[in-house]
Each structure stands twice: as structure tokens, then as C-alpha cells.
Design a protein around this motif. Sequence first.
Motif, PDB file in Angstrom:
ATOM      1  N   PRO A   1       2.958   7.204  -8.458  1.00  0.00           N
ATOM      2  CA  PRO A   1       2.642   8.477  -9.131  1.00  0.00           C
ATOM      3  C   PRO A   1       3.675   9.565  -8.842  1.00  0.00           C
ATOM      4  CG  PRO A   1       0.707   7.617  -8.008  1.00  0.00           C
ATOM      5  CD  PRO A   1       1.857   6.761  -7.602  1.00  0.00           C
ATOM      6  N   LEU A   2       4.207   9.588  -7.645  1.00  0.00           N
ATOM      7  CA  LEU A   2       5.231  10.570  -7.313  1.00  0.00           C
ATOM      8  C   LEU A   2       6.469  10.374  -8.172  1.00  0.00           C
ATOM      9  CD1 LEU A   2       6.310  12.862  -5.527  1.00  0.00           C
ATOM     10  CD2 LEU A   2       7.061  11.101  -3.922  1.00  0.00           C
ATOM     11  N   ASN A   3       6.872   9.140  -8.391  1.00  0.00           N
ATOM     12  CA  ASN A   3       8.029   8.865  -9.246  1.00  0.00           C
ATOM     13  C   ASN A   3       7.785   9.325 -10.679  1.00  0.00           C
ATOM     14  OD1 ASN A   3       9.581   7.808  -7.192  1.00  0.00           O
ATOM     15  ND2 ASN A   3       8.919   5.720  -7.542  1.00  0.00           N
ATOM     16  N   PHE A   4       6.572   9.121 -11.188  1.00  0.00           N
ATOM     17  CA  PHE A   4       6.254   9.600 -12.536  1.00  0.00           C
ATOM     18  C   PHE A   4       6.299  11.124 -12.609  1.00  0.00           C
ATOM     19  CE2 PHE A   4       4.249   5.360 -13.259  1.00  0.00           C
ATOM     20  CZ  PHE A   4       5.016   5.022 -14.361  1.00  0.00           C
ATOM     21  N   LEU A   5       5.823  11.779 -11.579  1.00  0.00           N
ATOM     22  CA  LEU A   5       5.871  13.237 -11.546  1.00  0.00           C
ATOM     23  C   LEU A   5       7.315  13.731 -11.542  1.00  0.00           C
ATOM     24  CD1 LEU A   5       4.371  15.953 -11.234  1.00  0.00           C
ATOM     25  CD2 LEU A   5       4.551  15.614  -8.772  1.00  0.00           C
ATOM     26  N   VAL A   6       8.163  13.117 -10.744  1.00  0.00           N
ATOM     27  CA  VAL A   6       9.573  13.502 -10.697  1.00  0.00           C
ATOM     28  C   VAL A   6      10.237  13.264 -12.050  1.00  0.00           C
ATOM     29  CG1 VAL A   6      11.813  12.900  -9.683  1.00  0.00           C
ATOM     30  CG2 VAL A   6       9.806  13.174  -8.215  1.00  0.00           C
TER      31      VAL A   6
ATOM     32  N   ILE B   1       0.838  -1.207   0.000  1.00  0.00           N
ATOM     33  CA  ILE B   1       0.000   0.000   0.000  1.00  0.00           C
ATOM     34  C   ILE B   1       0.868   1.250   0.000  1.00  0.00           C
ATOM     35  CG2 ILE B   1      -1.644   1.326   1.378  1.00  0.00           C
ATOM     36  CD1 ILE B   1      -2.816  -1.407   2.293  1.00  0.00           C
ATOM     37  N   MET B   2       1.906   1.280   0.813  1.00  0.00           N
ATOM     38  CA  MET B   2       2.776   2.460   0.875  1.00  0.00           C
ATOM     39  C   MET B   2       3.517   2.670  -0.445  1.00  0.00           C
ATOM     40  SD  MET B   2       2.089   3.753   3.708  1.00  0.00           S
ATOM     41  CE  MET B   2       3.258   5.060   3.553  1.00  0.00           C
ATOM     42  N   ASN B   3       3.943   1.599  -1.081  1.00  0.00           N
ATOM     43  CA  ASN B   3       4.663   1.730  -2.351  1.00  0.00           C
ATOM     44  C   ASN B   3       3.746   2.144  -3.495  1.00  0.00           C
ATOM     45  OD1 ASN B   3       7.264   1.246  -1.461  1.00  0.00           O
ATOM     46  ND2 ASN B   3       6.980  -0.965  -1.539  1.00  0.00           N
ATOM     47  N   LEU B   4       2.477   1.779  -3.444  1.00  0.00           N
ATOM     48  CA  LEU B   4       1.534   2.203  -4.493  1.00  0.00           C
ATOM     49  C   LEU B   4       1.411   3.725  -4.543  1.00  0.00           C
ATOM     50  CD1 LEU B   4      -1.312  -0.456  -4.294  1.00  0.00           C
ATOM     51  CD2 LEU B   4       0.340  -0.115  -6.132  1.00  0.00           C
ATOM     52  N   TYR B   5       1.532   4.377  -3.412  1.00  0.00           N
ATOM     53  CA  TYR B   5       1.457   5.832  -3.385  1.00  0.00           C
ATOM     54  C   TYR B   5       2.734   6.476  -3.915  1.00  0.00           C
ATOM     55  CZ  TYR B   5      -2.911   5.747  -0.843  1.00  0.00           C
ATOM     56  OH  TYR B   5      -4.217   5.552  -0.494  1.00  0.00           O
ATOM     57  N   ARG B   6       3.804   5.750  -3.951  1.00  0.00           N
ATOM     58  CA  ARG B   6       5.065   6.307  -4.444  1.00  0.00           C
ATOM     59  C   ARG B   6       5.161   6.276  -5.972  1.00  0.00           C
ATOM     60  NH1 ARG B   6       8.266   3.350   0.230  1.00  0.00           N
ATOM     61  NH2 ARG B   6       8.024   4.943   1.816  1.00  0.00           N
TER      62      ARG B   6
END
Length: 106
Positions: free
Chosen positions: A85-90, A78-83
Motif C-alpha cells: 500500500p505504501l508503494n501505491f501511495l507513493v 508479512i513485512m512486504n505486504l505492508y509495503r
Amino acid sequence: CSLGAFIFSTLMRKYPVLIIMESVFLVSAVCLAVPIFTTKPAVLMPTFCLYELMIGIFWPGIGTLRSEYLPEKHRTTIMNLYRIPLNFLVMAVLLYQGSMTIRAVF
């Protein structure tokens, strides 16, 4: 950070974690709003220190909430699923940084 963890453990004996975290978010928001109203170092420095204390309280609090609300079996997923989209944004910002204005980046 150690002082914040100590304060969190002391507060946790009297108050529920959700109440502590709501207070941390409220105080943090006020601390971040102070520079809008003043530029006096005598006001900004204690406000910054208070904000750092709130960060010290935040981390053990969020860890406690994670352990309460996210099942241990699925917590990492669950915690990694939220990361993701952030990686794509970066990645998008890094790819297009040359064509973006300074104002758009910040």
C-alpha cells in the motif's frame, strides 16, 4: 545509532522489550512536540539529539519484536505486504504531483 543500540542492550537486561518500546514512543512523541512550544535553539538541539537517540534504540527494539512475534518462515512476506500500500501511495503522489498544491503535498 551505536549508542542507542548499546543503551537498548543494557535496558533489555532489566526490562521487557515492550516496556522499552513504549518508553521510546512516549519520549519520541514528547521530543517531536517540543517545537510546537518553543523555537529556542538551546532547547531544540538537545531535544533533536534525544530524538535521534530514541531512533537508535528503536531499530534494535523493533527487530527484537519482529523476531518474537513474526514467525521466521513468514516474516519477509508479512513485512512486504505492508509495503505494497505504501508503494501505491507513493506512485499516486508522483503521478499527480503536478496537479497538487504545495500544501496538499506537504
